[in-house]
Scaffold this motif. Structure first.
Motif, PDB file in Angstrom:
ATOM      1  N   HIS A  36     -20.276  29.739   4.277  1.00  0.00           N
ATOM      2  CA  HIS A  36     -19.164  28.882   4.679  1.00  0.00           C
ATOM      3  C   HIS A  36     -19.566  27.414   4.720  1.00  0.00           C
ATOM      4  CE1 HIS A  36     -20.667  28.038   8.731  1.00  0.00           C
ATOM      5  NE2 HIS A  36     -20.907  29.329   8.903  1.00  0.00           N
ATOM      6  N   GLY A  37     -18.556  26.548   4.721  1.00  0.00           N
ATOM      7  CA  GLY A  37     -18.789  25.109   4.781  1.00  0.00           C
ATOM      8  C   GLY A  37     -19.121  24.664   6.180  1.00  0.00           C
ATOM      9  N   GLY A  38     -19.221  23.388   6.333  1.00  0.00           N
ATOM     10  CA  GLY A  38     -19.537  22.822   7.651  1.00  0.00           C
ATOM     11  C   GLY A  38     -20.795  21.964   7.627  1.00  0.00           C
ATOM     12  N   PRO A  39     -21.976  22.524   7.887  1.00  0.00           N
ATOM     13  CA  PRO A  39     -22.252  23.927   8.179  1.00  0.00           C
ATOM     14  C   PRO A  39     -21.901  24.353   9.605  1.00  0.00           C
ATOM     15  CG  PRO A  39     -24.287  22.678   8.268  1.00  0.00           C
ATOM     16  CD  PRO A  39     -23.219  21.718   7.816  1.00  0.00           C
ATOM     17  N   THR A  40     -21.512  23.403  10.467  1.00  0.00           N
ATOM     18  CA  THR A  40     -21.119  23.760  11.832  1.00  0.00           C
ATOM     19  C   THR A  40     -19.669  24.223  11.820  1.00  0.00           C
ATOM     20  OG1 THR A  40     -22.601  22.025  12.594  1.00  0.00           O
ATOM     21  CG2 THR A  40     -21.149  22.984  14.233  1.00  0.00           C
ATOM     22  N   SER A  41     -19.429  25.298  11.134  1.00  0.00           N
ATOM     23  CA  SER A  41     -18.123  25.941  11.087  1.00  0.00           C
ATOM     24  C   SER A  41     -18.381  27.418  11.313  1.00  0.00           C
ATOM     25  CB  SER A  41     -17.452  25.650   9.738  1.00  0.00           C
ATOM     26  OG  SER A  41     -16.151  26.168   9.689  1.00  0.00           O
ATOM     27  N   THR A  80     -21.977  32.358  -3.255  1.00  0.00           N
ATOM     28  CA  THR A  80     -20.932  31.368  -3.470  1.00  0.00           C
ATOM     29  C   THR A  80     -20.690  30.592  -2.192  1.00  0.00           C
ATOM     30  OG1 THR A  80     -18.642  31.069  -4.250  1.00  0.00           O
ATOM     31  CG2 THR A  80     -19.066  32.969  -2.848  1.00  0.00           C
ATOM     32  N   GLY A  81     -20.242  29.350  -2.330  1.00  0.00           N
ATOM     33  CA  GLY A  81     -19.922  28.545  -1.154  1.00  0.00           C
ATOM     34  C   GLY A  81     -19.316  27.220  -1.546  1.00  0.00           C
ATOM     35  N   SER A 105     -18.671  23.051  -0.364  1.00  0.00           N
ATOM     36  CA  SER A 105     -19.137  21.923   0.432  1.00  0.00           C
ATOM     37  C   SER A 105     -20.559  22.195   0.929  1.00  0.00           C
ATOM     38  CB  SER A 105     -18.170  21.662   1.593  1.00  0.00           C
ATOM     39  OG  SER A 105     -18.479  20.471   2.266  1.00  0.00           O
ATOM     40  N   ALA A 106     -20.761  22.232   2.257  1.00  0.00           N
ATOM     41  CA  ALA A 106     -22.085  22.571   2.776  1.00  0.00           C
ATOM     42  C   ALA A 106     -22.499  23.964   2.328  1.00  0.00           C
ATOM     43  CB  ALA A 106     -22.087  22.490   4.301  1.00  0.00           C
ATOM     44  N   GLY A 107     -21.512  24.873   2.198  1.00  0.00           N
ATOM     45  CA  GLY A 107     -21.811  26.203   1.681  1.00  0.00           C
ATOM     46  C   GLY A 107     -22.253  26.157   0.231  1.00  0.00           C
ATOM     47  N   GLY A 108     -21.733  25.168  -0.512  1.00  0.00           N
ATOM     48  CA  GLY A 108     -22.195  24.979  -1.881  1.00  0.00           C
ATOM     49  C   GLY A 108     -23.641  24.516  -1.924  1.00  0.00           C
ATOM     50  N   TYR A 109     -24.034  23.698  -0.950  1.00  0.00           N
ATOM     51  CA  TYR A 109     -25.434  23.271  -0.855  1.00  0.00           C
ATOM     52  C   TYR A 109     -26.333  24.469  -0.564  1.00  0.00           C
ATOM     53  CZ  TYR A 109     -29.669  21.379   1.300  1.00  0.00           C
ATOM     54  OH  TYR A 109     -30.973  21.121   1.645  1.00  0.00           O
ATOM     55  N   THR A 110     -25.944  25.282   0.412  1.00  0.00           N
ATOM     56  CA  THR A 110     -26.723  26.475   0.731  1.00  0.00           C
ATOM     57  C   THR A 110     -26.825  27.375  -0.491  1.00  0.00           C
ATOM     58  OG1 THR A 110     -26.028  26.368   3.049  1.00  0.00           O
ATOM     59  CG2 THR A 110     -26.848  28.484   2.261  1.00  0.00           C
ATOM     60  N   THR A 111     -25.733  27.490  -1.230  1.00  0.00           N
ATOM     61  CA  THR A 111     -25.727  28.297  -2.449  1.00  0.00           C
ATOM     62  C   THR A 111     -26.741  27.776  -3.454  1.00  0.00           C
ATOM     63  OG1 THR A 111     -23.434  29.021  -2.211  1.00  0.00           O
ATOM     64  CG2 THR A 111     -24.307  28.908  -4.453  1.00  0.00           C
ATOM     65  N   LEU A 112     -26.717  26.467  -3.716  1.00  0.00           N
ATOM     66  CA  LEU A 112     -27.634  25.896  -4.703  1.00  0.00           C
ATOM     67  C   LEU A 112     -29.085  26.003  -4.251  1.00  0.00           C
ATOM     68  CD1 LEU A 112     -25.542  22.783  -5.784  1.00  0.00           C
ATOM     69  CD2 LEU A 112     -25.924  24.889  -7.079  1.00  0.00           C
ATOM     70  N   CYS A 113     -29.323  25.864  -2.951  1.00  0.00           N
ATOM     71  CA  CYS A 113     -30.688  26.043  -2.433  1.00  0.00           C
ATOM     72  C   CYS A 113     -31.165  27.477  -2.619  1.00  0.00           C
ATOM     73  CB  CYS A 113     -30.746  25.673  -0.955  1.00  0.00           C
ATOM     74  SG  CYS A 113     -30.728  23.905  -0.618  1.00  0.00           S
TER      75      CYS A 113
END
Length: 651
Positions: free
Chosen positions: A411-416, A488-489, A491-499
């Motif tokens: 999920h995005g946020g990451p504080t979500s 998949t993710g 925003s911030a979830g997209g960052y976690t995904t790419l990492c």
């Protein structure tokens, strides 16, 4: 009646949850309000380009639009907006997305009149009890540097210039009047704090002529998050604070701030948007409140004299935007089998009414995968949380020789937080035979301050490990094929995904929806609200320059060896398109299969039906090319660049 199931490869099952229905036959519902017995809410319509309208249900009449057809009720303050309209005693005010000015009209119809000039945006509207003033958060660009955020009072009764109520802090939020109109409460904070890190609650005197005296600081600080100030019917200041480690309810009494319901559960949310409301008074000593425990919500009644918290046992696991007028409460609510809708509750009799659902068409429960709350070990005894969705279809089962593919959602946020509310964008996958695990990694809201702060200094590490851990835990239970894992993710979830795709070898494919590839670029280029967010998540910039580099996938593309698809709004100011484009260029140089799908006119998140549809279909089709299963969907606007990582099986 039972149905006979036939065996078919996971991923290739036909589904009633088609992207067109999800995108065009669905709504975004928020901000329900009660005024003089009438019910209002904000309705976002992907089929109208994402336009939002204020809708009203009056008496026995069905819902009808209040705002004119040409108006898009949406504010861009903080980029994420919220509090886009307000209504009191028949006076309706709103922000128009086209120019960000504030407009006023009679809620029963009539002429629309501008209250503010061009050049600033406004949000979080609060009308004074006497109807003379509109309080709003103003965000105004400066010639250089960040925009200025102030709390202003805009005259409603007679034309006039706005008056500044609070300035000098980087941010201000949540103006709320006492019932008698003699006091105004609000919260402030400054860089590098985010509002879930540390805010300050202030109160200022008020009269018919505006503010009186100086504001007094009541609670909060750099290590205490105070949110959602309000007042009891008798004027007792009430707020939510996490000073105990949990967002609990407090009242300011003669002896100071007193916890009125001390529990290891949450009664507030991280204020990513304005105008959140998790409690509402139904008397001087009673209130309704939303308690979040283990990631699920329940609507409760709290007796302030005895401290007894009573679960109302409503059929919901997700509740937002709670408001009360007389003997009725209104809110947005959902469960894991029922889509979100606008509801009212007659709290004395228990009568419950749904006025609008986010879904225009009924859902066959036989196709719905109900999530299972799982807790798993991520690393060295660290526990993390997720919602696990198993593939479900009344007519198909998987082949005996295979386990299902698994899609890990970050999920995005990451504080979500990921919730267990019914979401057809998840059922889209499970009804086709693909499992989903929606991860509430460390940093997620709903599990107390300590869990949120477990991500401090560890973004790009702890969240990634938790997503990898969720995938492995699901495979260890025999519920997924470890050779067919995707992540998949957005925003911030997209960052976690790419990492996860760059620094681990667990996944065969991934999808980044407006995700971050370069943390340094994010620190330099993002909007004011999040300009210093990374100070806490990673470290101060530029002092921790090397840490930013170490955690940025763009600098380690030689370690990325699997296909990725990117979806990006070209008007995104939170994560500019340059982030995705830099990652795409790196994959092209490496000869790895990839796709880039840009959307004209979209900002941070996709609101137009055609783009929501294209993203769903494109991601599914992309995975079919990687994992080698057949699918009946066809991509729209997906230009797949062939390369390493695609399945040799023809689909």
């Amino acid at each position: 009646m039972s149905r006979t199931q036939s065996a078919r490869a996971h991923g290739s099952w036909t589904s009633p949850f088609e992207s067109r229905g999800i995108s065009e036959r669905s709504l975004r519902l928020s901000l329900p309000r009660l005024d003089r017995g009438d019910l209002y809410w904000l309705e976002g319509r992907p089929s109208e380009g994402g336009r939002q309208a204020v809708v009203a249900a009056r008496g026995a009449a069905g819902p009808a639009d209040v705002t004119p057809p040409a108006v898009n009720v949406r504010t861009r303050v903080h980029e994420y907006g919220g509090g886009d309209y307000g209504v009191r005693d028949g006076a309706l005010v709103f922000s128009d997305f086209s120019d960000q000015r504030v407009y006023r009209m009679d809620a029963s119809g009539g002429a629309v009149r501008a209250l503010t000039a061009l050049g600033a945006g406004y949000a979080d509207f609060e009308i004074s009890p006497d109807g003379r003033w509109l309080l709003a958060v103003e965000e105004k660009p400066r010639a250089e540097g960040e925009p200025e955020n102030r709390l202003v009072a805009i005259p409603l009764a007679v034309p006039g210039a706005a008056r500044v109520v609070s300035q000098g802090t980087d941010f201000v939020s949540s103006p709320r009047f006492s019932p008698s109109g003699d006091r105004l409460a609000f919260t402030v904070w400054s860089h590098p704090q985010m509002p879930w890190d540390g805010t300050r609650l202030r109160v200022i005197g008020w009269s018919a002529e505006g503010p009186t005296g100086a504001a007094r600081e009541i609670a909060g600080g750099v290590d205490e998050s105070v949110v959602q100030p309000g007042f009891s019917p008798g004027g007792v200041l009430t707020f939510v604070s996490d000073r105990s480690g949990w967002w609990n309810l407090y009242q300011q009494r003669e002896s100071g701030a007193v916890a009125v319901c001390a529990r290891e559960s949450e009664f507030g949310l991280p204020p990513w948007i304005f105008a959140l409301s998790s409690y509402a008074f139904i008397g001087e000593t009673r209130l309704l409140c939303v308690e979040t425990r283990s990631g699920s919500d329940r609507l409760c009644r709290l007796d302030l004299e005895t401290g007894v918290l009573e679960d109302l046992s409503l059929p919901f696991t997700y509740v937002r935007d709670l408001r009360v007028e007389a003997d009725r409460a209104c809110f947005v609510a959902a469960s894991n089998t029922r889509a979100a809708g606008i509801w009212t509750l007659e709290w004395e009799t228990g009568a419950l009414h749904e006025h609008r659902s986010t879904l225009m068409d009924p859902v066959d429960p036989a196709f719905v995968s109900v999530p299972e709350a799982i807790e798993f070990e991520s690393e060295e005894g660290t526990r993390a949380h997720a919602w696990l969705y198993r593939p479900r279809h009344p007519e198909f089962t998987g082949l005996a020789s295979e386990r299902p593919p698994l899609l890990v959602k970050s999920h995005g946020g990451p504080t979500s937080a990921a919730t267990d509310a019914l979401d057809l964008r998840i059922q889209f996958w499970t009804s086709r035979g693909i499992g989903v695990v929606d991860v509430n990694y460390r940093g997620s809201a709903g599990y107390g301050r300590a869990y949120r702060e477990a991500l401090r200094g560890a973004w790009g590490i702890a969240d990634v490990r938790d997503c990898v851990g969720a995938a492995h835990a699901t495979c260890d239970r025999g519920l997924a094929d470890p050779a067919r894992l995707a992540i998949t993710g957005g925003s911030a979830g997209g960052y976690t995904t790419l990492c996860a795709l760059t620094f681990y070898d667990s996944f065969r494919a991934g999808a980044s929806h407006y995700g971050i590839g370069d943390l340094a670029a994010m620190a330099r280029d993002t909007h004011k609200f999040e300009a210093r967010y990374l100070d806490g998540l990673v470290g101060p910039w530029p002092e921790c320059r090397e840490r930013y580099r170490e955690r940025s996938p763009i600098h380690f593309t030689e370690q990325l060896s699997c296909p990725v698809i990117f979806f990006q709004g070209l008007d995104d100011r939170v994560v500019p398109p340059s982030q995705a484009e830099a990652m795409v260029a790196a994959l092209a140089r490496r000869g790895i299969a990839h796709a880039y799908v840009p959307f004209e006119g979209e900002r941070h998140g996709f609101r137009r039906s055609e783009n929501i549809r294209a993203a769903l279909n494109g991601e599914l089709w992309f995975y079919s090319r990687v994992f080698g299963f057949e699918t009946d969907v066809r991509p729209e606007g997906v230009n797949l660049v062939e390369g390493a990582g695609l399945s040799s099986r023809s689909v």
